[in-house]
Enzyme design. Structure first.
Site, PDB file in Angstrom:
ATOM      1  N   SER A  27     -19.221  61.944-111.604  1.00 29.80           N
ATOM      2  CA  SER A  27     -19.676  62.149-110.315  1.00 29.80           C
ATOM      3  C   SER A  27     -19.648  61.421-109.263  1.00 29.80           C
ATOM      4  O   SER A  27     -19.503  61.602-107.950  1.00 29.80           O
ATOM      5  CB  SER A  27     -21.002  62.887-110.367  1.00 29.80           C
ATOM      6  N   HIS A  48     -13.525  67.039-112.455  1.00 33.35           N
ATOM      7  CA  HIS A  48     -15.173  66.948-112.108  1.00 33.35           C
ATOM      8  C   HIS A  48     -15.426  68.648-111.896  1.00 33.35           C
ATOM      9  O   HIS A  48     -15.170  69.266-111.231  1.00 33.35           O
ATOM     10  CB  HIS A  48     -15.268  66.319-110.891  1.00 33.35           C
ATOM     11  N   ASN A 105     -19.596  66.240-104.194  1.00 32.44           N
ATOM     12  CA  ASN A 105     -20.766  65.419-104.078  1.00 32.44           C
ATOM     13  C   ASN A 105     -20.773  64.600-102.777  1.00 32.44           C
ATOM     14  O   ASN A 105     -21.867  63.920-102.205  1.00 32.44           O
ATOM     15  CB  ASN A 105     -20.974  64.526-104.997  1.00 32.44           C
ATOM     16  N   GLU A 111     -12.807  69.718-109.443  1.00 34.71           N
ATOM     17  CA  GLU A 111     -12.031  68.933-108.692  1.00 34.71           C
ATOM     18  C   GLU A 111     -11.173  67.770-109.614  1.00 34.71           C
ATOM     19  O   GLU A 111     -11.776  66.992-110.411  1.00 34.71           O
ATOM     20  CB  GLU A 111     -13.102  68.081-107.822  1.00 34.71           C
TER      21      GLU A 111
END
Length: 284
Positions: free
Chosen positions: A122, A143, A194, A155
């Site tokens: 992350s 991700h 994120n 992602e």
């Protein structure tokens, strides 16, 4: 380029188990690795729980399809054996740089030359890990968001050494398992999701840790004022508090204070989120 058929997921925690189950549900052969028998027993429980979730929430998830998905997942605590015949390895182990680097060094010598490595990290950049893999041209980030069957973004972020054909293959794989590929044009810590979510969660933790407002009132404010279905502390519980703690522990002084607050008030008391039955809220 070798077609992806066999997928190994390293780490069978909250998100790793979801990635493994979703991949098996979409017809791929999956090996789920974790460090010992206790961790694998917990993983099997997560897979059974995911089977129940899919039956109730995922269109087309009838009994036969869910049973077939469970049958396609093998479990092992032997790292080298886990990757010995993998076309793709998705790493979803704790957000600790040294641990990830050591893991990639081990699997880099055990996996076939054809194998693509992908990190679900992350917060770490792929370039932080590329050299440890021994195959930087076949390495990138993939991700996932938590609750992959519902929040189905994937992602994809390479480095300047990632083979474009590998990037394309992984993007195609993401689509094949029911994800929406989000292709990053260059490296960015936090990707898209994120980069937005982590500052939001940190701000919420700062309000509660500083004594400004309770987690319940922070959530209430956010949901009423924005119409969002969940508040930040409900999101924390879904993610699980261990991952945010690991991320905050590697941050600046302010972030480390928040990590200490999480540890003292929640993690040390076994309040890890939904998976443990209690975090900021109680479940079950």
């Amino acid at each position: 380029m070798t077609d992806i058929r066999k997928v190994t997921v390293l780490g069978a925690g909250v998100l790793g188990s979801q990635i493994a189950f979703q991949t098996a549900f979409r017809g791929f052969e999956v090996t789920s690795f974790d460090i010992d028998d206790a961790a694998l027993d917990a993983a099997r429980g997560r897979f059974e729980g995911l089977a129940d979730t899919y039956r109730g929430e995922v269109p087309g998830a009838d009994e036969d399809r869910v049973t077939d998905a469970l049958a396609r997942i093998a479990t092992t605590s032997d790292l080298e054996a886990a990757v010995a015949d993998a076309d793709l390895v998705i790493e979803a182990i704790p957000e600790i740089l040294a641990l990830k680097q050591d893991t990639y060094q081990r699997i880099g010598t055990a996996a076939p030359e054809r194998t693509i490595f992908a990190t679900n990290s992350s917060t770490l950049l792929p370039s932080d890990l590329a050299d440890a893999t021994g195959r930087p041209d076949r390495f990138l980030a993939l991700h996932f968001a938590n609750q992959v069957w519902k929040f189905n973004t994937a992602e994809i972020m390479g480095t300047d050494r990632t083979d474009p054909a590998v990037f394309e293959t992984v993007s195609g794989f993401a689509a094949a398992i029911g994800m929406v590929p989000i292709e990053m044009h260059k490296e960015k810590a936090g990707y898209v999701l994120n980069s937005l979510l982590v500052p939001f969660l940190n701000a919420a933790a700062g309000l509660a840790a500083g004594g400004y407002a309770s987690p319940e009132d922070v959530d209430k404010t956010w949901k009423i004022a924005t119409g969002a279905p969940m508040g930040p502390f409900q999101i924390y519980d879904v993610i699980g508090l261990t991952t945010p703690y690991n991320i905050l522990s590697q941050g600046d002084e302010s972030a480390r204070r928040l990590a200490a607050w999480l540890k003292e008030n929640y993690i040390d008391q076994g309040k890890l989120g939904v998976a443990s039955g209690e975090g900021f809220y109680r479940y079950g």
